[in-house]
Design an enzyme around this catalytic site. Sequence first.
Site, mmCIF file in Angstrom:
data_model
loop_
_atom_site.group_PDB
_atom_site.id
_atom_site.type_symbol
_atom_site.label_atom_id
_atom_site.label_comp_id
_atom_site.label_asym_id
_atom_site.label_seq_id
_atom_site.Cartn_x
_atom_site.Cartn_y
_atom_site.Cartn_z
ATOM 1 C CE LYS A 203 55.965 62.990 -19.403
ATOM 2 N NZ LYS A 203 57.126 62.745 -20.254
ATOM 3 C CE LYS A 226 54.357 62.789 -26.382
ATOM 4 N NZ LYS A 226 55.694 63.177 -25.856
ATOM 5 C CE LYS A 257 57.111 66.201 -17.742
ATOM 6 N NZ LYS A 257 58.146 65.599 -18.562
#
Length: 335
Positions: A203, A226, A257
Site C-alpha cells: 500500500k 502517512k 494499492k
Amino acid sequence: MTRTIDEITRSCRFRRMRKFNWSRRLIRENHLHVNDLIWTFFLCEGKGKCEPISSMPGIKRFSIDIALEKTLHAAELGIPAVAPFPREPLEIKTENGSYITNSENLINRFLREIKKIAPDIGVITDAALDPYTTHGHDGILHKGVILNDESVEMVVQGALAQAKAGSDIIAPSDMMDGRIGAIRDNLDANGFQDVAILSYAAKFSSAFYGPYRNAIGTAPLLEGNKNTYYLDPANSNEALREAKEDILEGADMLIVKPGILYLDIIYRLKETLSVPILSYQVSGEYAMLQAAAANGWIDGLQSTMETLIAFKRAGCDGILTYFAFEIAQELQKVT
Ligand code: PBG
C-alpha cells in the site's frame, strides 16, 4: 533487388487475426469476468440513506438497510465479494480509535445482518483505525509519532470483533509491521481459523486516496501525511519484501494499492509469489475516470474496461473497484 511490402510481411501479417470480431475474441489472452470484481462501497448511519459524495460523482454512502439490498443485488449479479468502508460520526472517534472493537460499529452491524440474508457473498472488512481516530491516521498517534505495536494491538482486537460479527476476510490496510502474524495468532486462538487474511502488503502513500478521505470524513481531520507507514511510491523492492513477509506471517492473499499506477508491482508480485494478488482501483482513479468522462473527454465505460483488463494483463486475480456494479451489468451484455 528490393522486396515489396507484401513480400516482406507475408509471414507476419498480424492484422490477419485482428480482422474480425470472432478472430479477435478467439486469440484474446485475457478476460474480465464478474468473478474478478469486488464491490467497494461506503456505509453511513441512518435509515433509507443514499448520500451523494461530492468527490466521487455517481457514488453514494448507504445506510445499512440500503447497503443490504445493494449487496443482495451484487450477489445476484454474481459479484463474489464486497468490501464496505464506514463513515463513522465524529462522536465515536477517539485518539486511539478503539471504536473499531465495538460490536455495534457500522461494519459489525452490517456484517451480522448480511450474513443472515446473503451467506453466499463474501464480505471483506478493512481492519484499520482511520475511520475511528480523531486525527485520521491508521495508527495510534503519540507526540507526532504513529506507535507501531500499540496500533497492532488495537487492530488485532478490531479484527477479532469483525470475525465475531461474521467477516469472511480480514483486510488490514494500516501497514504496521507485524500485524498479519498478530492478527492470525489471535484469530486462531479464538477459534477463527477459517477467517482469511487479505494483506494490504503493498500500500503506497498516495495522493489518489483523496476522494475516499472526503467520503469517509477523514480529510479535514488528517494531521500530516502517512509517509511513515505506507510505502514510498518510488519503491518496488521494498514492496516485494513486505509481500514476502506478510505471506510468512500468514496472509492468504495480497493487495496492491492504488491500482493502475502500480501495475509493475502487481506483475512483479505475481511472477515471484504463488498467492492470489488483488488490486484496489482507488477513489482517485475512479474520480479521474469519471471527471474526464463527465466532460466528454474520454468514453467512460470503454476507458474503465481498459483499466480493468490492464489489471488482468498484469496478473491480478481480482480487483476492488467502485465500478463493480456497472461493470458486472455490462459483462452480462457482452459475449
Ligand atoms: C486507510 C484506507 C485508505 C483507503 C481505504 N482505507 C487510504 C487512506 O485513507 O489513507 C483508500 C481507498 C480509496 O482511495 O479508494 N485504511
